[in-house]
Design a protein around this motif. Structure first.
Motif, short mmCIF file in Angstrom:
data_model
loop_
_atom_site.label_atom_id
_atom_site.label_comp_id
_atom_site.label_asym_id
_atom_site.label_seq_id
_atom_site.Cartn_x
_atom_site.Cartn_y
_atom_site.Cartn_z
N ASP A 160 34.97 61.65 39.09
CA ASP A 160 36.23 60.94 38.80
C ASP A 160 35.96 59.71 37.93
OD1 ASP A 160 38.67 59.68 38.78
OD2 ASP A 160 39.04 59.92 40.92
N ALA A 161 34.97 58.90 38.32
CA ALA A 161 34.68 57.66 37.61
C ALA A 161 34.20 57.94 36.18
CB ALA A 161 33.64 56.85 38.38
N ARG A 162 33.25 58.86 36.04
CA ARG A 162 32.70 59.13 34.71
C ARG A 162 33.74 59.76 33.79
NH1 ARG A 162 26.74 61.70 34.73
NH2 ARG A 162 27.50 62.14 32.62
N LEU A 163 34.53 60.68 34.35
CA LEU A 163 35.54 61.34 33.54
C LEU A 163 36.57 60.34 33.02
CD1 LEU A 163 37.10 63.78 32.44
CD2 LEU A 163 38.13 64.04 34.71
N THR A 164 37.09 59.51 33.93
CA THR A 164 38.11 58.54 33.52
C THR A 164 37.55 57.54 32.51
OG1 THR A 164 39.08 58.77 35.73
CG2 THR A 164 39.81 56.90 34.39
N SER A 165 36.34 57.07 32.77
CA SER A 165 35.74 56.11 31.85
C SER A 165 35.53 56.73 30.48
CB SER A 165 34.41 55.62 32.43
OG SER A 165 33.75 54.77 31.52
N ASN A 166 35.04 57.97 30.44
CA ASN A 166 34.80 58.64 29.16
C ASN A 166 36.10 58.85 28.38
OD1 ASN A 166 32.08 58.76 29.70
ND2 ASN A 166 32.15 60.86 30.50
N LEU A 167 37.17 59.22 29.10
CA LEU A 167 38.43 59.48 28.42
C LEU A 167 39.02 58.20 27.83
CD1 LEU A 167 40.12 62.06 30.83
CD2 LEU A 167 39.02 62.49 28.63
N PHE A 168 38.93 57.09 28.57
CA PHE A 168 39.43 55.83 28.03
C PHE A 168 38.58 55.36 26.84
CE2 PHE A 168 41.82 55.12 32.06
CZ PHE A 168 43.05 54.85 31.48
N GLU A 169 37.29 55.62 26.91
CA GLU A 169 36.42 55.26 25.78
C GLU A 169 36.75 56.10 24.56
OE1 GLU A 169 31.64 55.01 24.67
OE2 GLU A 169 32.30 55.76 26.63
N LEU A 170 37.12 57.37 24.80
CA LEU A 170 37.40 58.29 23.71
C LEU A 170 38.77 58.05 23.10
CD1 LEU A 170 36.30 60.79 22.17
CD2 LEU A 170 37.39 62.22 23.90
N HIS A 171 39.77 57.82 23.94
CA HIS A 171 41.15 57.75 23.46
C HIS A 171 41.76 56.34 23.49
CE1 HIS A 171 41.21 62.10 23.35
NE2 HIS A 171 40.82 62.14 24.62
N GLY A 172 41.07 55.37 24.12
CA GLY A 172 41.62 54.02 24.18
C GLY A 172 42.70 53.88 25.26
N HIS A 173 43.29 52.68 25.37
CA HIS A 173 44.31 52.44 26.39
C HIS A 173 45.38 51.50 25.80
CE1 HIS A 173 41.58 49.01 26.79
NE2 HIS A 173 42.63 48.32 27.25
N ASN A 174 46.49 51.44 26.50
CA ASN A 174 47.58 50.56 26.07
C ASN A 174 47.85 49.52 27.14
OD1 ASN A 174 49.06 51.95 28.07
ND2 ASN A 174 49.72 53.48 26.57
N THR A 175 48.79 48.65 26.88
CA THR A 175 49.10 47.55 27.80
C THR A 175 49.64 48.07 29.13
OG1 THR A 175 49.65 46.22 25.87
CG2 THR A 175 50.37 45.39 28.02
N GLU A 176 50.45 49.09 29.06
CA GLU A 176 51.02 49.66 30.28
C GLU A 176 49.92 50.18 31.19
OE1 GLU A 176 53.56 50.73 33.18
OE2 GLU A 176 54.02 49.53 31.39
N GLN A 177 48.93 50.84 30.58
CA GLN A 177 47.81 51.37 31.38
C GLN A 177 46.99 50.23 31.97
OE1 GLN A 177 46.07 53.87 28.35
NE2 GLN A 177 46.83 55.75 29.32
N ALA A 178 46.88 49.12 31.25
CA ALA A 178 46.16 47.97 31.80
C ALA A 178 46.87 47.43 33.04
CB ALA A 178 46.02 46.88 30.74
N ARG A 179 48.22 47.33 32.97
CA ARG A 179 48.98 46.85 34.14
C ARG A 179 48.86 47.83 35.31
NH1 ARG A 179 52.91 45.23 30.22
NH2 ARG A 179 54.04 47.18 30.57
#
Length: 1616
Positions: free
Chosen positions: A996-1015
């Motif tokens: 779970d941790a590696r997958l989520t981290s890799n996806l955010f590194e690959l596709h980036g994130h927005n402000t809503e996801q940060a909140r």
């Protein structure tokens, strides 16, 4: 001279002109020459403006063809320019030169002339029309050039100017007169001498040119005559009469050139059609040309055209043979000569035309007597039997028989029979019974019998054959009866001759039956065959079937003429009696194969069933061995047998039982061949073949006998692909493919190879049913795994075959196993993670929050013969299929899509952990070795490639609402968590969290994130904190590290953890566990969110550190200590400006940790963590100490504990002795960290360096490197003391025994066969080579005496030979192809800088060889001289001279130069000695001044120095004799050679010889010099005063004083 040359030129021209038909009777009076003549008046070039163009036109008159070709190219270039008009002067010059150029002897000139002509005419337009009468003739003639390129150029030029066939026809009509005039002149008036200058053209070239002109002119006339209408031809009738009425024209029919002859024959054939009246009016000329001359001339290459022409002439004008013929010899004699030569290597069309021609020749010219007719027959026979006519036999012999018919009809009736018997019957006799007497009548070629059968068309032949046919039958039987007995060596040869005669007999009858025969003759043929059958049967019975030639006669008769013969009762009865006689004894006769053929020929007869069953029953019941019965059955059932016989065999119980009993496992070659043959032709019943195949397939898995297994595999290998595939598709054949694939891995290479062949045939089918069945085999071996399951490589190969090159998949469910099976096998393979994985894991110390052991009973893990678990096998298969096919697209539409992706990802994580620490889980057996590791690495690469495709399309989502629609990301996370359903193992939960941790981290590194996801991520962090689950919280921190960056939630949480840990409580287990969780979470935050450290208040930070350091020292929980050390490593850099005792306390703890190595196997994993954490902490402290403005307290602490730190690191290094990190990546990382710290240690003498030597063979690259780096510092520094001790104690210095033991056994290429060079240098090899590096370190800084002691020790122990042998093997010298060492810095070696380990080893070996030549040149040279292979020695010498010698030579010369500067110039003993070093010339010039004269030598270093010895050459000898001088030179060279290559020692020895010889020498009392003019010392001593004098000086003294007294004491001097 000029007049003489002019006269000769005129004479030659006059001679050449005498043959010009266009000239007047006086050659010198002619004013105009032919357009084709080589004598041409030069064109007028004055109208051409371009000077370069004029030069080009003038060059066209040169003799050289290359010059003319170049000129034509220039003209073509000029004329082709778009903006360039063709001027009139150019056009007129071209028209004058073109006819001659179009017939040039050079092909290229003719071709270019046609190209230029087309270009010039097309560019000139209508202006060229007035010139067409002059060029139309040669232009059209050029299109018939014998050279294809030239002819094509002329045709394209015509098409360029006249764009349609109609326009070209119009050209021929408009200029018919000019064209015919050109052809007339060329044919009738030109000669070889007028067309070519005999002075410059060879006779052959001149003849070829003339022939080409004639042939093309004839072709033009033929074309015009054939193409134009009669009205157009009539307009130029006078020209045609003039042309066709010339005998010279028709004489070309006998010309030496075949092309001319063919053109003449075509012209004649065209003239017969278009101008028959002109031909008729010249019949006598035609008769003379074609019959009198043509028939006897050499017509090779034109014979067919000639005979076709004669055929047409004979049909139109038969009188050409009679009334119009005027030859001295009769026409029939000419015909005889013509027929005797045959077609002259022509095609079969010759004989077709000849056949027609012979029927059109008037009968009056043929002879009336048999004798004369026979002469013609013999001539015709000689013609058709010529060697080259064998390919024309099908047309030649019918022509012959036609000719015989003509002759027979022409002789009187009473003599016809004789002519037929002598011209036809010998052919038949020779065919049936070849004999030397009739060998001249033999027919060669195909379908001879068909040709001979046509002889019956000759009148009277049938009557004669009817009389002689019984005689032919008697001769046939006589040959069978008189054939050689079986004991004779020529038995087989004689029987084959009889069989061949029988075949000819039968085939000829078949062909005769196809002709229209009389009833009486047919009866004669039948009677003869009946008699032959009866006598053959009698012969076979009497001689027990040995003369198989007689049986072959019967078989041929039945096979060829059975339809007619078997209707006869007597013939049929004789065969039946033969096959039924003596209880079927013929089955064992040598002639049984032929009799079996006779048997099946009677399959339609009423008695065949009983006869066949009786024969088969006897064949399987007789007393002979079983092998012979199998062979007999193979012979009894040929591939092509009647359907009735096949059906009878299938219903024969005896036969079916016999075959089934024979087809047992381990069946022999004979039984296998019999079974396969009977199965192929359908003789076996379905039940028989099914049971036999089922038993044999089962034997592939259960056969214990290796021999039986090999024979059974050979049986299946003998089957073709179609049979194998149909067998595998049956109910009993489903195990064939699995068993065969398993045998591909058999230890017996023969069995494995044959199994591979069988499997490729089995999987080659593309049918849907076969493919599905084969995939079932794959899935069966994946879902049920045992030690007998197919290996994964075998499954891969089978899958690739089934999918084909395109990799297309119609239904993905057919090729992937069930997810339930995969899930259960995955759960069974999971084990608690090793604590040391915290060093590598993305969750860090959270690894140690999971239980170290599962409480539930572990599920047994299914593994194959290679040690791979079921889960890994399925994962490898899935990754391969999804990565190499289009199955991924089809997978998206299935329900199991995300479950398969989740399981694949989880298996990858499990595999990575097991690769990091072997034995972490049960994914594969830890004893599987390198092969399994390599296979898993490939799997991880393939699987990550597949998963990356999924990650590219997957977007991470963070939703805290329960009602939100599930996204693809949510489905995948859900599938990950579902993998732990049904299992109680807590360790699975850790791997789900890690995924779970590696997958989520890799996806955010690959596709980036927005402000809503940060909140939303802050909400997720708060939710996970409320769950009180540390692992879940760690998953959120690691997985959402990018959206959480800089958020208040993570900063607040970090400060809360710092505050909580400031009040650290380790009083009980519960508090220790909670503290550990907080430490882990704090480390996780600090590692993922580095900027959060700045948010911690400095005072709070100090309090935390002050609390953690004592807790770290006091903790009894090693994991707790590790986590505290990690926290300190992250926090202390932020306190660099804070003074206090925390620096010294940290160092004290680190040193204590390093020095206390007590422990047991249970704590080995934790020890790795502790060593890694303390090394990281020390590394951080050391880094802070060298930063800008370091902390003074830290510097003091490091200084105060310097010795302890050194001792502690060395202690850690020694503790790693014998500890392998090959399968333990965390330990490898720790060792590498330790080696880096060792490398950065300042020098400090170690008292026990010898204890470090065993570390060079520890199975750890880093430990070996660290130990080497440490000893590399110690050994050279200790040599000065060793040298001093050796000098004081006067004892021989010794190399350490521990070091010598490491180089005792040298590696070889054979010992490295299984070693891997994929990642690093093999450790055993590195240890050996590093040992040599340390040994050579002993020579740095040691004295000459100590070096000599070391060299003697190495020489006595013969250690160096092993290193040199390996060096020359590894570098390729023994193969004669050494590597290129120019890419390496040979004098220095830096490890791990080359792109591949193999290159790294090469560099190190080359460096060691350089050191060996530097320090041990004498030992290396001794080894080199002992090499027996000349190839190796030459390669070593040339390679050393190219790469090594220049370095050593420069070093040696530099050493001498330095010695010269320091010792020679400054030492008083060397006052008179001078040394000059030539670096470029590689020479050392040495001089020694003696009494103002210089004694000099020169030391020359060869290219291969020091493999080749240095040469000492004398330059100037003074004061000594030649013998002593040479002795000094040899002594100097010997010292250099045998004192380990020291040039300085050699020069010092030479100086000692010189000074020793001059020591005590006094001046001569006469000249007051030591050396005289002759460079000699004083050698004459006075017996009284004892003074020495030069002999030369004494002689002068005696002469000038006129007395022989001593110059000093005046006493008598005895000179002698």
């Amino acid at each position: 001279m000029s007049g003489k040359k002019q006269f000769r030129s005129q004479a030659s021209s006059g001679k050449a002109a005498t043959g010009f038909g266009a000239f007047s009777s006086s050659a010198f009076g002619s004013t105009e020459s032919s357009a084709l003549s080589y004598i041409q008046e030069p064109p007028d070039y004055s109208a051409i403006d371009d000077v370069n163009l004029v030069v080009a036109f003038k060059n066209l008159s040169k003799k050289d063809s290359t010059t003319k070709a170049k000129a034509l190219e220039d003209i073509q270039t000029y004329a082709s320019q778009p903006d360039q008009d063709v001027e009139e002067g150019l056009l007129e010059a071209w028209v004058k030169l073109y006819p001659r150029l179009s017939i040039d002897s050079a092909r290229r000139v003719r071709q270019l002339a046609q190209v230029c002509n087309g270009t010039i005419c097309s560019r000139s337009g209508k202006r060229a029309a007035k010139h067409l009468p002059k060029i139309a003739g040669p232009w059209l003639a050029g299109s018939y050039d014998s050279d294809r390129a030239a002819a094509k150029a002329a045709q394209e030029a015509l098409a360029q100017v006249f764009s349609s066939p109609e326009k070209i026809s119009a050209l021929k009509k408009a200029f018919q007169s000019a064209i015919l005039s050109y052809c007339r002149d060329a044919l009738l008036h030109e000669t070889v001498l007028t067309l070519s200058d005999e002075r410059t053209v060879s006779p052959d070239d001149a003849a070829t040119t003339f022939a080409r002109v004639v042939a093309t002119s004839l072709a033009v006339v033929t074309n015009i005559l054939g193409e134009l209408s009669q009205e157009e031809i009539a307009k130029q009738e006078q020209l045609y009469e003039e042309l066709l009425g010339q005998s010279k024209l028709w004489d070309f029919a006998c010309h030496s050139d075949a092309g001319v002859r063919r053109s003449t024959h075509r012209l004649m054939q065209t003239a017969l059609v278009k101008q028959p009246i002109l031909v008729e009016s010249n019949r006598k000329l035609v008769s003379t040309a074609y019959i009198y001359k043509g028939l006897t001339s050499d017509q090779t290459g034109s014979a067919t055209a000639l005979v076709e022409t004669l055929n047409a002439l004979s049909a139109r004008f038969p009188t050409l043979w009679t009334e119009d013929y005027s030859g001295k010899k009769p026409a029939v004699s000419r015909l005889k000569q013509f027929l005797k030569h045959g077609s002259r290597s022509g095609p079969s069309d010759f004989w077709i035309a000849a056949k027609s021609m012979l029927t059109k020749i008037p009968a009056d010219i043929f002879p009336k007597t048999v004798e004369e007719a026979k002469e013609l027959v013999i001539a015709a026979r000689d013609g058709v039997t010529r060697r080259e006519e064998r390919f024309n036999a099908s047309a030649a012999w019918p022509a012959y028989f036609t000719f015989v018919t003509v002759l027979v009809n022409n002789v009187p009736g009473e003599e016809r029979e004789k002519l037929v018997s002598e011209s036809v019957l010998p052919i038949i006799a020779q065919y049936l019974q070849p004999s030397p007497d009739t060998a001249d009548w033999a027919i060669h070629g195909a379908k001879i019998a068909h040709l001979i059968a046509q002889a019956v068309k000759v009148p009277g032949t049938v009557v004669l054959l009817e009389q002689d046919w019984p005689k032919y039958a008697e001769r046939l039987m006589a040959s069978a009866k008189t054939s050689q007995p079986q004991q004779s060596k020529d038995f087989d040869k004689s029987q084959l001759q009889v069989a061949a005669a029988g075949e000819r007999w039968a085939v000829l009858q078949r062909e005769l039956y196809s002709e229209d025969l009389s009833a009486s003759f047919e009866a004669t043929l039948l009677a003869a065959d009946v008699k032959v059958a009866e006598e053959c049967s009698t012969l076979l019975k009497s001689r027990e079937g040995k003369p198989y030639g007689a049986a072959a006669i019967l078989e041929e008769l039945v096979r060829t003429c059975g339809t007619r013969l078997l209707k006869d009762f007597d013939f049929r009865g004789s065969l039946q009696a033969l096959l039924s006689a003596d209880g079927f004894a013929w089955l064992y006769w040598p002639s049984r194969l032929h009799l079996i053929g006779c048997l099946y020929a009677m399959s339609a007869e009423h008695f065949f069933k009983d006869l066949f069953n009786g024969i088969v029953g006897h064949a399987v019941e007789h007393d002979s061995a079983e092998e012979s019965s199998c062979q007999l059955l193979c012979e009894m059932f040929p591939r092509k047998m009647p359907a009735d016989a096949v059906e009878l065999a299938r219903n024969n119980v005896q036969l079916q039982d016999f075959v089934y009993n024979a087809a047992k496992p381990g069946l022999t070659e004979a039984k296998a061949a019999m079974f396969l043959q009977l199965h192929a032709i359908g003789v076996l019943a379905d039940d028989t073949s099914d049971k036999a195949f089922t038993r044999l397939i089962a034997a592939l898995a259960d056969t214990e006998s290796a021999e039986d297994l090999s024979l059974t595999v050979q049986f299946f290998a003998a089957m073709d692909a179609r049979v194998l595939q149909s067998l595998a598709a049956k109910a009993g054949g489903d195990q064939l493919l699995p068993n065969i694939l398993r045998l591909e891995q058999h230890e017996d290479e023969t069995i494995a190879h044959q199994a591979a062949i069988i499997s490729s045939r089995l999987s080659a089918s593309t049918g849907e049913m076969n493919s599905k069945a084969s995939f079932n085999v794959v899935l069966q071996n994946l879902e049920t795994v045992t030690s007998k399951s197919l290996t994964i490589d075998a499954l891969h190969e089978l899958t690739d075959r089934l999918l084909g090159d395109d990799g297309g998949v119609t239904d993905v469910t057919h090729i992937l196993p069930r997810t339930s099976v995969w899930t259960s096998s995955f759960q069974a393979a999971v084990r608690p993670p090793k604590p040391s994985l915290a060093i590598l894991s993305a969750l860090g110390g959270a690894v140690n929050l999971a239980p170290s052991s599962d409480t539930h009973q572990a599920t047994p893990v299914q593994m194959d013969s290679e040690g791979l678990s079921q889960a890994l096998r399925i994962a490898i298969h899935v990754a391969r299929v999804l990565g190499r096919t289009e199955a991924m697209n089809g997978l998206v539409t299935t329900e199991a899509h995300w479950h398969i992706v989740a399981l694949l990802y989880m298996t990858v994580l499990l595999a990575e952990d097991n690769l990091s620490v072997v034995g972490t889980n049960a994914l594969w057996h830890p004893d599987s070795g390198v092969s399994a590791e390599s296979m898993v690495l490939d799997f991880v690469t393939e699987a990550n490639t597949v998963l990356n495709q999924v990650w590219d399309t997957l977007r991470p989502t963070i939703s805290n609402s329960q009602d939100a629609e599930l996204t693809a990301y949510d489905q995948l996370i859900s599938a990950l968590h579902e993998t732990q359903i049904g299992s109680n193992a807590e360790s699975i939960r850790y791997y789900v969290a890690l995924a779970d941790a590696r997958l989520t981290s890799n996806l955010f590194e690959l596709h980036g994130h927005n402000t809503e996801q940060a909140r939303t991520s802050e909400t997720s962090l708060r939710t996970s904190r409320s769950s009180k689950d540390a692992i879940s919280t760690a998953v959120v921190i690691v997985g959402l590290q990018r959206p959480l960056t800089g958020t208040q939630a993570v900063t607040r949480y970090c400060n809360e953890l710092v505050a909580d840990l400031t009040d650290i409580d380790l009083s009980d287990i519960e508090h220790q566990h909670k503290t550990l969780e907080k430490l882990v979470l704090l480390n996780t935050i600090l590692q993922t969110q580095e900027e959060t450290i700045a948010s911690i208040a400095k005072q709070r930070l100090i309090f935390l550190v002050k609390r953690l350091i004592p807790a770290m020292s006091a903790s009894q929980v090693p994991i707790m200590t590790v986590e505290i050390a990690k926290v300190l490593s992250l926090l202390l850099p932020s306190m660099q400006d804070m003074y206090g005792d925390h620096w010294s306390q940290s160092l004290v703890f680190i040193i204590k940790s390093w020095m206390s190595r007590e422990g047991n196997n249970e704590t080995a994993e934790v020890r790795v963590l502790l060593d890694h954490a303390t090394l990281k902490l020390y590394s951080m402290l050391r880094r802070l100490s060298v930063a800008d403005e370091p902390n003074d307290d830290l510097l003091d602490a490091l200084k105060d504990n310097r010795d302890k730190i050194h001792q502690g690191l060395v202690s850690l290094l020694k503790a790693a002795n014998g500890v392998s990190d090959e399968g333990h990546q965390p330990l490898m990382v720790t060792h590498e960290l330790l080696a880096r710290q060792i490398r950065q240690l300042p020098y400090q003498a170690l008292p026990d360096v010898e204890e470090l030597f065993p570390l060079l063979y520890t199975q750890s690259h880093a430990i070996q490197q660290g130990a080497f780096d440490l000893m590399h510092q110690q050994i050279p520094a200790a040599q000065e003391q060793i040298s001093l001790d050796a000098a004081l104690e006067k004892k021989a210095a010794q190399l350490p025994d521990e070091l010598l033991s490491l180089i005792l056994e040298a590696p070889t290429l054979d010992s490295l066969v299984d070693a891997s060079f994929d990642r690093t240098m093999p450790l055993s090899l590195q240890g050996y080579l590093y040992s040599w590096r340390l040994l050579f370190d002993h020579f740095d800084g040691s004295s000459y005496r100590v070096k000599s002691d070391y060299i003697e020790q190495l020489k006595d122990g013969t250690y160096l030979s092993g290193l040199l042998a390996f060096t020359f093997d590894f570098l390729g010298h023994t193969r004669g192809k050494p590597i290129d060492a120019a890419r390496f810095d040979i004098q220095e070696y830096v490890p791990d800088t080359e792109p591949t380990p193999e290159r790294d080893v090469q560099w190190l070996v080359v460096h060691l060889y350089y050191l060996a030549l530097t320090h041990l040149p004498s030992l290396v040279k001794t080894y080199y001289l002992d090499i027996r292979s000349r190839q190796t020695s030459l390669a070593i010498e040339s390679w050393t001279a190219k790469f090594i010698s220049p370095l050593i030579t420069n070093a040696s010369l530099q050493a001498v130069a330095e010695w010269s500067e320091k010792s020679v110039k400054e030492d008083p003993e060397y006052e008179k000695m001078t040394v000059k070093v030539g670096m470029r010339s590689k020479e050392i010039n040495v001089g020694y001044v003696v009494d103002e004269q210089t004694m000099a030598i020169k030391v020359v270093l060869p290219e291969a120095y020091p493999l080749a010895s240095a040469h000492v050459v004398g330059v100037s000898r003074v004061a000594v004799k030649e013998e002593k001088w040479q002795s000094w030179l040899r002594n100097c060279q010997g010292v250099i050679t045998f004192s380990n290559g020291s040039i300085i020692d050699g020069l010092s020895a030479w100086r000692k010889n010189v000074t020793g010889a001059l020591k005590g020498q006094t001046e001569c009392a006469i000249c007051y010099s030591v050396i005289d003019a002759h460079r000699q010392l004083p050698t004459k001593r006075c017996p009284t005063c004892k003074h020495l004098f030069h002999s030369g000086c004494l002689v002068k003294w005696f002469k000038t004083s006129n007395a022989s007294t001593c110059p000093l004491c005046r006493n008598s001097f005895n000179f002698n």
